[in-house]
Design a protein around this motif. Sequence first.
Motif, PDB file in Angstrom:
ATOM      1  N   THR A  29       0.220  18.173  -9.339  1.00 44.10           N
ATOM      2  CA  THR A  29      -0.415  16.905  -9.703  1.00 44.10           C
ATOM      3  C   THR A  29      -1.855  17.111 -10.153  1.00 44.10           C
ATOM      4  O   THR A  29      -2.450  16.217 -10.753  1.00 44.10           O
ATOM      5  CB  THR A  29      -0.384  15.913  -8.530  1.00 44.10           C
ATOM      6  N   VAL A  30      -2.396  18.269  -9.853  1.00 45.25           N
ATOM      7  CA  VAL A  30      -3.759  18.615 -10.284  1.00 45.25           C
ATOM      8  C   VAL A  30      -3.723  19.389 -11.605  1.00 45.25           C
ATOM      9  O   VAL A  30      -4.552  19.183 -12.482  1.00 45.25           O
ATOM     10  CB  VAL A  30      -4.465  19.468  -9.208  1.00 45.25           C
ATOM     11  N   ARG A  31      -2.714  20.229 -11.732  1.00 46.50           N
ATOM     12  CA  ARG A  31      -2.693  21.235 -12.798  1.00 46.50           C
ATOM     13  C   ARG A  31      -1.932  20.809 -14.049  1.00 46.50           C
ATOM     14  O   ARG A  31      -2.267  21.233 -15.167  1.00 46.50           O
ATOM     15  CB  ARG A  31      -2.051  22.501 -12.212  1.00 46.50           C
ATOM     16  N   GLN A  79       5.379  11.100  -8.532  1.00 47.75           N
ATOM     17  CA  GLN A  79       4.470  10.049  -8.084  1.00 47.75           C
ATOM     18  C   GLN A  79       4.591   8.804  -8.948  1.00 47.75           C
ATOM     19  O   GLN A  79       4.540   7.678  -8.437  1.00 47.75           O
ATOM     20  CB  GLN A  79       3.040  10.588  -8.074  1.00 47.75           C
ATOM     21  N   ALA A  80       4.777   8.982 -10.244  1.00 54.95           N
ATOM     22  CA  ALA A  80       4.989   7.833 -11.128  1.00 54.95           C
ATOM     23  C   ALA A  80       6.274   7.103 -10.746  1.00 54.95           C
ATOM     24  O   ALA A  80       6.323   5.862 -10.747  1.00 54.95           O
ATOM     25  CB  ALA A  80       5.033   8.280 -12.585  1.00 54.95           C
ATOM     26  N   ASP A  81       7.322   7.856 -10.419  1.00 54.37           N
ATOM     27  CA  ASP A  81       8.576   7.244  -9.966  1.00 54.37           C
ATOM     28  C   ASP A  81       8.336   6.350  -8.757  1.00 54.37           C
ATOM     29  O   ASP A  81       8.875   5.234  -8.673  1.00 54.37           O
ATOM     30  CB  ASP A  81       9.594   8.317  -9.587  1.00 54.37           C
ATOM     31  N   ALA A  82       7.548   6.835  -7.812  1.00 58.69           N
ATOM     32  CA  ALA A  82       7.288   6.079  -6.582  1.00 58.69           C
ATOM     33  C   ALA A  82       6.533   4.786  -6.870  1.00 58.69           C
ATOM     34  O   ALA A  82       6.784   3.755  -6.238  1.00 58.69           O
ATOM     35  CB  ALA A  82       6.505   6.946  -5.595  1.00 58.69           C
ATOM     36  N   ILE A  83       5.602   4.834  -7.820  1.00 52.17           N
ATOM     37  CA  ILE A  83       4.863   3.623  -8.185  1.00 52.17           C
ATOM     38  C   ILE A  83       5.810   2.600  -8.805  1.00 52.17           C
ATOM     39  O   ILE A  83       5.781   1.415  -8.453  1.00 52.17           O
ATOM     40  CB  ILE A  83       3.703   3.963  -9.149  1.00 52.17           C
ATOM     41  N   VAL A  84       6.660   3.047  -9.708  1.00 57.28           N
ATOM     42  CA  VAL A  84       7.620   2.142 -10.344  1.00 57.28           C
ATOM     43  C   VAL A  84       8.512   1.490  -9.286  1.00 57.28           C
ATOM     44  O   VAL A  84       8.751   0.274  -9.298  1.00 57.28           O
ATOM     45  CB  VAL A  84       8.470   2.897 -11.382  1.00 57.28           C
ATOM     46  N   GLU A  85       9.005   2.293  -8.346  1.00 60.03           N
ATOM     47  CA  GLU A  85       9.912   1.783  -7.316  1.00 60.03           C
ATOM     48  C   GLU A  85       9.230   0.801  -6.375  1.00 60.03           C
ATOM     49  O   GLU A  85       9.906  -0.030  -5.750  1.00 60.03           O
ATOM     50  CB  GLU A  85      10.490   2.956  -6.529  1.00 60.03           C
ATOM     51  N   ALA A  86       7.914   0.877  -6.260  1.00 59.38           N
ATOM     52  CA  ALA A  86       7.190  -0.021  -5.353  1.00 59.38           C
ATOM     53  C   ALA A  86       7.096  -1.443  -5.895  1.00 59.38           C
ATOM     54  O   ALA A  86       6.857  -2.390  -5.133  1.00 59.38           O
ATOM     55  CB  ALA A  86       5.792   0.523  -5.086  1.00 59.38           C
ATOM     56  N   PHE A  87       7.283  -1.615  -7.196  1.00 57.51           N
ATOM     57  CA  PHE A  87       7.126  -2.944  -7.790  1.00 57.51           C
ATOM     58  C   PHE A  87       8.384  -3.793  -7.627  1.00 57.51           C
ATOM     59  O   PHE A  87       9.512  -3.300  -7.718  1.00 57.51           O
ATOM     60  CB  PHE A  87       6.777  -2.834  -9.276  1.00 57.51           C
ATOM     61  N   ALA A 118       0.867  -1.177   0.000  1.00 59.37           N
ATOM     62  CA  ALA A 118       0.000   0.000   0.000  1.00 59.37           C
ATOM     63  C   ALA A 118       0.904   1.228   0.000  1.00 59.37           C
ATOM     64  O   ALA A 118       1.801   1.346   0.846  1.00 59.37           O
ATOM     65  CB  ALA A 118      -0.921  -0.007   1.217  1.00 59.37           C
ATOM     66  N   LEU A 119       0.670   2.121  -0.918  1.00 62.70           N
ATOM     67  CA  LEU A 119       1.617   3.201  -1.191  1.00 62.70           C
ATOM     68  C   LEU A 119       1.064   4.564  -0.770  1.00 62.70           C
ATOM     69  O   LEU A 119      -0.115   4.854  -0.962  1.00 62.70           O
ATOM     70  CB  LEU A 119       1.911   3.211  -2.695  1.00 62.70           C
ATOM     71  N   THR A 120       1.937   5.374  -0.186  1.00 62.91           N
ATOM     72  CA  THR A 120       1.673   6.800  -0.007  1.00 62.91           C
ATOM     73  C   THR A 120       2.488   7.541  -1.062  1.00 62.91           C
ATOM     74  O   THR A 120       3.718   7.434  -1.084  1.00 62.91           O
ATOM     75  CB  THR A 120       2.074   7.292   1.392  1.00 62.91           C
ATOM     76  N   LEU A 121       1.833   8.252  -1.930  1.00 64.21           N
ATOM     77  CA  LEU A 121       2.532   8.942  -3.011  1.00 64.21           C
ATOM     78  C   LEU A 121       3.295  10.161  -2.499  1.00 64.21           C
ATOM     79  O   LEU A 121       2.919  10.757  -1.479  1.00 64.21           O
ATOM     80  CB  LEU A 121       1.540   9.383  -4.082  1.00 64.21           C
ATOM     81  N   PRO A 122       4.364  10.561  -3.179  1.00 62.91           N
ATOM     82  CA  PRO A 122       5.091  11.770  -2.810  1.00 62.91           C
ATOM     83  C   PRO A 122       4.154  12.975  -2.699  1.00 62.91           C
ATOM     84  O   PRO A 122       3.255  13.165  -3.528  1.00 62.91           O
ATOM     85  CB  PRO A 122       6.082  11.953  -3.964  1.00 62.91           C
ATOM     86  N   GLY A 123       4.385  13.743  -1.652  1.00 61.84           N
ATOM     87  CA  GLY A 123       3.574  14.931  -1.407  1.00 61.84           C
ATOM     88  C   GLY A 123       2.429  14.714  -0.459  1.00 61.84           C
ATOM     89  O   GLY A 123       1.824  15.681   0.022  1.00 61.84           O
ATOM     90  N   LEU A 124       2.106  13.442  -0.143  1.00 63.29           N
ATOM     91  CA  LEU A 124       0.893  13.157   0.618  1.00 63.29           C
ATOM     92  C   LEU A 124       1.157  12.480   1.965  1.00 63.29           C
ATOM     93  O   LEU A 124       0.257  11.860   2.528  1.00 63.29           O
ATOM     94  CB  LEU A 124      -0.046  12.294  -0.232  1.00 63.29           C
ATOM     95  N   SER A 125       2.350  12.636   2.480  1.00 61.73           N
ATOM     96  CA  SER A 125       2.675  12.057   3.786  1.00 61.73           C
ATOM     97  C   SER A 125       2.061  12.900   4.902  1.00 61.73           C
ATOM     98  O   SER A 125       2.217  14.132   4.921  1.00 61.73           O
ATOM     99  CB  SER A 125       4.184  11.975   3.981  1.00 61.73           C
ATOM    100  N   ALA A 153       5.542  18.295  -5.036  1.00 69.03           N
ATOM    101  CA  ALA A 153       5.558  16.992  -5.710  1.00 69.03           C
ATOM    102  C   ALA A 153       4.836  17.073  -7.051  1.00 69.03           C
ATOM    103  O   ALA A 153       3.833  17.782  -7.195  1.00 69.03           O
ATOM    104  CB  ALA A 153       4.914  15.933  -4.830  1.00 69.03           C
ATOM    105  N   THR A 154       5.342  16.329  -8.025  1.00 70.19           N
ATOM    106  CA  THR A 154       4.785  16.341  -9.380  1.00 70.19           C
ATOM    107  C   THR A 154       4.229  14.967  -9.744  1.00 70.19           C
ATOM    108  O   THR A 154       4.461  13.978  -9.043  1.00 70.19           O
ATOM    109  CB  THR A 154       5.866  16.720 -10.403  1.00 70.19           C
ATOM    110  N   VAL A 155       3.533  14.911 -10.858  1.00 70.87           N
ATOM    111  CA  VAL A 155       3.037  13.630 -11.360  1.00 70.87           C
ATOM    112  C   VAL A 155       4.207  12.690 -11.650  1.00 70.87           C
ATOM    113  O   VAL A 155       4.141  11.493 -11.355  1.00 70.87           O
ATOM    114  CB  VAL A 155       2.178  13.832 -12.634  1.00 70.87           C
ATOM    115  N   ASP A 156       5.284  13.218 -12.202  1.00 68.78           N
ATOM    116  CA  ASP A 156       6.451  12.377 -12.471  1.00 68.78           C
ATOM    117  C   ASP A 156       7.038  11.808 -11.182  1.00 68.78           C
ATOM    118  O   ASP A 156       7.466  10.652 -11.150  1.00 68.78           O
ATOM    119  CB  ASP A 156       7.516  13.169 -13.232  1.00 68.78           C
TER     120      ASP A 156
END
Length: 243
Positions: free
Chosen positions: A155-157, A54-62, A34-41, A49-52
């Motif tokens: 991450t919104v904009r 957050q994508a990095d964090a997802i990749v690293e979790a695998f 279960a992941l907490t994305l960058p920026g949301l701790s 934190a940017t979308v990139d």
Amino acid sequence: MTTQIVLVPGFWLGAWAWDEVAPRLRDEGFDVVALTLPGLSEGSPDATATVDDQADAIVEAFDTHAERRVLVVHSGAAVPGTVVLDRDPGLVDHVVYVDTAPVSDGHAMNTELDGDSLPLSAVYDSELEEGSMRDLTEEQLQTFRDRAVPQPGATVREPVNLRNDARLDVPGTVICTAFSASDYRAYAEQGVPFLRGITEFRSLELVDLPTGHWPMWSKPAELAAAIATAAGAPTKAVSQDPR
């Protein structure tokens, strides 16, 4: 066969959002992160934190050694999740979209967002009025308000830049909760921006789980069962909530 499931919550949330889902999946033999994305701790939010990121964090979790890798994204987490597919379509064997869908090239959640972040309080009343919070208890709503972390503005904009058409072949399951599967299809065909990916991806199954937008709290047992089925059903069914 080792199947890893990475659970990624949507806006304002951390790994804690999956506390009632992750144990059910682990009980069935899945390797669950279960992941907490960058920026949301909690306690240390990062509005930069940017979308990139957050994508990095997802990749690293695998775990690249897992025999099967399943990505589960809820709501706005579909944005960095789709970026992951665009970067490396072979990393993920199946994607589960929880009341969300893969996004299209150029998509942004809200390009007109003003400010460094988007707090839950800015949209809470409208979400409540529109039925997003359906089936949640007062205690769950209070926990949500207490633990929500402002969503980093970028991450919104920021629009996403997607170039690898191979992402469109990654199979997925859309678990439709706040709206029905038939509504999802109709809205996608009508050109609703956040759902446009449904018309682009070549191997998506839409399934119904009627509740609100936060099924990890309103129907955790049913959501766990749906994720397990999409992931590649284990030998026994996920146990149902006895309540």
